[in-house]
Design a protein around this motif. Sequence first.
Motif, short mmCIF file in Angstrom:
data_model
loop_
_atom_site.label_atom_id
_atom_site.label_comp_id
_atom_site.label_asym_id
_atom_site.label_seq_id
_atom_site.Cartn_x
_atom_site.Cartn_y
_atom_site.Cartn_z
N SER A 32 0.83 -1.21 0.00
CA SER A 32 0.00 0.00 0.00
C SER A 32 0.86 1.25 0.00
N TRP A 33 1.86 1.29 0.88
CA TRP A 33 2.75 2.46 0.94
C TRP A 33 3.51 2.64 -0.38
N LEU A 34 3.98 1.53 -0.95
CA LEU A 34 4.71 1.63 -2.23
C LEU A 34 3.79 2.09 -3.35
N ASN A 35 2.53 1.62 -3.35
CA ASN A 35 1.57 2.06 -4.37
C ASN A 35 1.30 3.55 -4.26
N VAL A 36 1.09 4.04 -3.04
CA VAL A 36 0.88 5.47 -2.83
C VAL A 36 2.11 6.25 -3.26
N GLY A 37 3.28 5.77 -2.84
CA GLY A 37 4.53 6.43 -3.21
C GLY A 37 4.74 6.46 -4.70
N PHE A 38 4.46 5.35 -5.36
CA PHE A 38 4.61 5.28 -6.81
C PHE A 38 3.68 6.28 -7.50
N ALA A 39 2.44 6.37 -7.04
CA ALA A 39 1.47 7.29 -7.65
C ALA A 39 1.91 8.74 -7.46
N ILE A 40 2.32 9.08 -6.24
CA ILE A 40 2.74 10.47 -5.98
C ILE A 40 4.00 10.81 -6.76
N GLN A 41 4.97 9.88 -6.78
CA GLN A 41 6.20 10.11 -7.54
C GLN A 41 5.89 10.31 -9.02
N SER A 42 5.02 9.48 -9.56
CA SER A 42 4.68 9.58 -10.99
C SER A 42 4.02 10.91 -11.30
N LEU A 43 3.07 11.33 -10.47
CA LEU A 43 2.40 12.61 -10.70
C LEU A 43 3.39 13.78 -10.64
N LEU A 44 4.24 13.77 -9.62
CA LEU A 44 5.22 14.85 -9.49
C LEU A 44 6.23 14.82 -10.64
#
Length: 154
Positions: free
Chosen positions: A10-22
């Motif tokens: 879950s944390w990696l999925n959230v991190g991946f999404a935020i990193q991708s958007l930024l």
Amino acid sequence: MKQNIKTQKSWLNVGFAIQSLLFFAAVGSGLIGFVMGGTALLIFATSLLFLGLWQMGSGVIMGKVLSDKIRTYYFYGSLIYLLFSLGLGMIAFSLGKVFLVIFITIFGGIIPLGIAYWYIKLTNLTLKRLKAFNGVGDHPDGVEDVLDSGDIFN
């Protein structure tokens, strides 16, 4: 520190999404800013700053949670890069506007975007390996040394 694999996913999925958007905000605003200047360059710098801070925080946290040496090395390497860039930036500033623009373009834009892209690929590869693992507790083989195999470059 052992944690439930589902929580880590879950944390990696959230991190991946935020990193991708930024990352895409930085790339898009960087391209627009390169052509038009102005506010787009401010958006580029801001999104790149937040992306770098997010990834450095992730490097520390996930390095500890996953016992991942690569993420730990990434964090320390990032600190060294920041200090090196600060020193080089002071030299570029003293040499004049042309050198400062070249420095900012390379060390403030191109290199950080490359490093950010690499870290996003690392996060994605770690997610793929964790998704293939259904247990709780110990991590699947290869997660702690995810980059040693060269899979990150595929």
